[in-house]
Design an enzyme around this catalytic site. Sequence first.
Site, PDB file in Angstrom:
ATOM      1  N   GLY A 250      62.241  82.361 128.776  1.00  0.00           N
ATOM      2  CA  GLY A 250      61.874  80.944 128.733  1.00  0.00           C
ATOM      3  C   GLY A 250      62.697  80.207 127.685  1.00  0.00           C
ATOM      4  N   GLN A 251      62.511  78.896 127.601  1.00  0.00           N
ATOM      5  CA  GLN A 251      63.360  78.109 126.681  1.00  0.00           C
ATOM      6  C   GLN A 251      63.092  78.461 125.218  1.00  0.00           C
ATOM      7  OE1 GLN A 251      62.864  73.862 126.588  1.00  0.00           O
ATOM      8  NE2 GLN A 251      60.684  73.901 127.035  1.00  0.00           N
ATOM      9  N   LEU A 252      61.834  78.652 124.850  1.00  0.00           N
ATOM     10  CA  LEU A 252      61.569  79.049 123.463  1.00  0.00           C
ATOM     11  C   LEU A 252      62.011  80.492 123.231  1.00  0.00           C
ATOM     12  CD1 LEU A 252      60.461  78.677 120.632  1.00  0.00           C
ATOM     13  CD2 LEU A 252      58.188  79.275 121.500  1.00  0.00           C
TER      14      LEU A 252
ATOM     15  N   TYR B  38      52.066  80.303 131.458  1.00  0.00           N
ATOM     16  CA  TYR B  38      52.114  79.522 132.698  1.00  0.00           C
ATOM     17  C   TYR B  38      52.220  78.068 132.241  1.00  0.00           C
ATOM     18  CZ  TYR B  38      50.757  77.834 137.340  1.00  0.00           C
ATOM     19  OH  TYR B  38      50.724  77.226 138.578  1.00  0.00           O
ATOM     20  N   THR B  39      53.417  77.461 132.354  1.00  0.00           N
ATOM     21  CA  THR B  39      53.651  76.149 131.734  1.00  0.00           C
ATOM     22  C   THR B  39      53.749  75.001 132.748  1.00  0.00           C
ATOM     23  OG1 THR B  39      56.009  76.660 131.708  1.00  0.00           O
ATOM     24  CG2 THR B  39      54.795  77.035 129.655  1.00  0.00           C
TER      25      THR B  39
ATOM     26  N   TYR C 256      45.770  73.475 132.728  1.00  0.00           N
ATOM     27  CA  TYR C 256      46.722  74.069 131.775  1.00  0.00           C
ATOM     28  C   TYR C 256      46.136  74.049 130.361  1.00  0.00           C
ATOM     29  CZ  TYR C 256      50.761  74.327 128.616  1.00  0.00           C
ATOM     30  OH  TYR C 256      51.612  74.658 127.587  1.00  0.00           O
TER      31      TYR C 256
ATOM     32  N   LYS D 270      45.084  77.291 128.036  1.00  0.00           N
ATOM     33  CA  LYS D 270      45.653  77.555 126.699  1.00  0.00           C
ATOM     34  C   LYS D 270      44.538  77.560 125.648  1.00  0.00           C
ATOM     35  CE  LYS D 270      49.506  77.879 125.766  1.00  0.00           C
ATOM     36  NZ  LYS D 270      50.433  79.050 125.745  1.00  0.00           N
TER      37      LYS D 270
HETATM   38  N1  LIG Z   1      57.132  73.360 127.336  1.00  0.00           N
HETATM   39  C1  LIG Z   1      56.372  72.552 126.585  1.00  0.00           C
HETATM   40  O1  LIG Z   1      56.521  71.326 126.601  1.00  0.00           O
HETATM   41  C2  LIG Z   1      55.295  73.138 125.716  1.00  0.00           C
HETATM   42  C3  LIG Z   1      54.466  72.267 124.994  1.00  0.00           C
HETATM   43  C4  LIG Z   1      53.493  72.818 124.152  1.00  0.00           C
HETATM   44  C5  LIG Z   1      53.350  74.177 124.061  1.00  0.00           C
HETATM   45  N2  LIG Z   1      54.157  74.988 124.796  1.00  0.00           N
HETATM   46  C6  LIG Z   1      53.953  76.428 124.690  1.00  0.00           C
HETATM   47  O2  LIG Z   1      55.107  76.991 124.106  1.00  0.00           O
HETATM   48  C7  LIG Z   1      55.304  78.320 124.627  1.00  0.00           C
HETATM   49  C8  LIG Z   1      56.727  78.444 125.133  1.00  0.00           C
HETATM   50  O3  LIG Z   1      56.893  77.555 126.215  1.00  0.00           O
HETATM   51  P1  LIG Z   1      58.313  77.260 126.866  1.00  0.00           P
HETATM   52  O4  LIG Z   1      58.534  75.808 126.768  1.00  0.00           O
HETATM   53  O5  LIG Z   1      59.347  78.205 126.350  1.00  0.00           O
HETATM   54  O6  LIG Z   1      57.982  77.586 128.378  1.00  0.00           O
HETATM   55  P2  LIG Z   1      58.915  78.150 129.536  1.00  0.00           P
HETATM   56  O7  LIG Z   1      60.348  77.784 129.309  1.00  0.00           O
HETATM   57  O8  LIG Z   1      58.246  77.745 130.801  1.00  0.00           O
HETATM   58  O9  LIG Z   1      58.799  79.707 129.316  1.00  0.00           O
HETATM   59  C9  LIG Z   1      57.634  80.395 129.613  1.00  0.00           C
HETATM   60  C10 LIG Z   1      58.043  81.760 130.104  1.00  0.00           C
HETATM   61  O10 LIG Z   1      56.841  82.456 130.447  1.00  0.00           O
HETATM   62  C11 LIG Z   1      57.133  83.190 131.606  1.00  0.00           C
HETATM   63  N3  LIG Z   1      55.968  83.545 132.417  1.00  0.00           N
HETATM   64  C12 LIG Z   1      55.193  82.749 133.186  1.00  0.00           C
HETATM   65  N4  LIG Z   1      54.297  83.493 133.849  1.00  0.00           N
HETATM   66  C13 LIG Z   1      54.524  84.788 133.503  1.00  0.00           C
HETATM   67  C14 LIG Z   1      53.931  86.014 133.858  1.00  0.00           C
HETATM   68  N5  LIG Z   1      52.934  86.085 134.736  1.00  0.00           N
HETATM   69  N6  LIG Z   1      54.420  87.132 133.309  1.00  0.00           N
HETATM   70  C15 LIG Z   1      55.451  87.089 132.424  1.00  0.00           C
HETATM   71  N7  LIG Z   1      56.068  85.953 132.055  1.00  0.00           N
HETATM   72  C16 LIG Z   1      55.593  84.823 132.587  1.00  0.00           C
HETATM   73  C17 LIG Z   1      58.032  82.303 132.405  1.00  0.00           C
HETATM   74  O11 LIG Z   1      58.738  83.076 133.340  1.00  0.00           O
HETATM   75  P3  LIG Z   1      59.092  82.500 134.792  1.00  0.00           P
HETATM   76  O12 LIG Z   1      60.229  81.554 134.536  1.00  0.00           O
HETATM   77  O13 LIG Z   1      59.425  83.732 135.544  1.00  0.00           O
HETATM   78  O14 LIG Z   1      57.862  81.793 135.295  1.00  0.00           O
HETATM   79  C18 LIG Z   1      58.931  81.703 131.338  1.00  0.00           C
HETATM   80  O15 LIG Z   1      60.097  82.467 131.130  1.00  0.00           O
HETATM   81  C19 LIG Z   1      54.222  78.518 125.677  1.00  0.00           C
HETATM   82  O16 LIG Z   1      53.137  79.181 125.090  1.00  0.00           O
HETATM   83  C20 LIG Z   1      53.789  77.114 126.030  1.00  0.00           C
HETATM   84  O17 LIG Z   1      52.452  77.059 126.491  1.00  0.00           O
HETATM   85  C21 LIG Z   1      55.127  74.505 125.604  1.00  0.00           C
END
Ligand SMILES: NC(=O)c1ccc[n+]([C@@H]2O[C@H](COP(=O)([O-])OP(=O)(O)OC[C@H]3O[C@@H](n4cnc5c(N)ncnc54)[C@H](OP(=O)(O)O)[C@@H]3O)[C@@H](O)[C@H]2O)c1
Length: 300
Positions: A10-12, A66-67, A130, A134
């Site tokens: 994922g991006q983070l 799951y984002t 969502y 969380k």
């Molecule tokens: N994005 C935002 O704006 C935001 C805001 C606040 C908090 N956050 C939190 O920050 C954290 C990092 O988010 P991010 O922005 O890096 O999100 P992201 O880019 O969507 O990355 C999340 C990763 O989790 C993986 N994932 C989803 N379902 C999965 C499963 N069943 N088994 C294993 N991996 C799975 C995804 O893989 P796939 O690509 O295969 O689905 C993806 O690589 C998360 O906890 C998120 O809730 C994000």
Amino acid sequence: MKLLLTGAAGQLGRALIDKMPPGVELLASSRHGGDGLVALDLADLKACQQIVVEHRPDWVLNAGAYTAVDKAEAEPGLAHAVNGSAPRAFAEAIQTHGGRLLQLSTDFVFNGEQGSPYRVDQSRDPLGVYGASKASGEEAVEELLGASGQGVVLRTSWVMGPVGKNFALTMLRLHREREELGVVADQVGCPSSTLNLAMACWTVITSSREGMELPPVLHWCDGGVASWYDVSVAVGELALDLGLLEHAATVNPISSADYPTPATRPGYSLLDCQASRQVLQLEAQHWRSALRDVLKSIPN
Ligand SMILES: NC(=O)c1ccc[n+]([C@@H]2O[C@H](COP(=O)([O-])OP(=O)(O)OC[C@H]3O[C@@H](n4cnc5c(N)ncnc54)[C@H](OP(=O)(O)O)[C@@H]3O)[C@@H](O)[C@H]2O)c1
């Protein structure tokens, strides 16, 4: 120090790997594995427990989630499994076998109605699936690891990095493709660059290595405050300046009512990060300058 990272694709996750400090033995996982990553499906709770039992990491950094905020409204079972039950499974395994958990969470655990920044100790009241999923992950960490101090929840908001799926990259594409854009101006929060967020996560991990006690909940975003409209305008201006665009679209502010989505989003979800920045001894970079760094880091 051995660390299990989830969501490594994922991006983070990708920023965390780029910014990893020395002395970390990394076990990085993604849903399907490959590219040097171990396969771990976060919806498979037995597998989440098993990987902790087998590898006994000092830390689990749970950046996988799951984002898909709107899609979650149609898939509540899967969203709750990945965002609620997986952190519970990690916390249960850690309770029995030792280690610590850093659980990423979101401003969407709040309803956005109070009109001032949310402190770490305020009550959760999510508006959609969502946010609720969380929130249930946070509750599990608090319930199982709160007393022992083995769990830390780090809430962040509006995460944007140079790779992956995020608002900044979508806006960059739309600025290229369109002459005019309508972007929601009545949702207010703060962007968080993955580059700075990754540093904050690593600071949590390394501070604990240095014996520092950490609070159970931390807030981390870049500095300042913005609407989605502000961010869209900034993407256009910064990308023009950086030579990533030849022409920026005109951005028009619209209301949430003009852009209906399956999930209701909080109107004002700014996180109060003051106390957490002090604990972590990290200064905030203003979101616009952080966004510039993100855009500058987009791979060719
Ligand atoms: N994005 C935002 O704006 C935001 C805001 C606040 C908090 N956050 C939190 O920050 C954290 C990092 O988010 P991010 O922005 O890096 O999100 P992201 O880019 O969507 O990355 C999340 C990763 O989790 C993986 N994932 C989803 N379902 C999965 C499963 N069943 N088994 C294993 N991996 C799975 C995804 O893989 P796939 O690509 O295969 O689905 C993806 O690589 C998360 O906890 C998120 O809730 C994000």
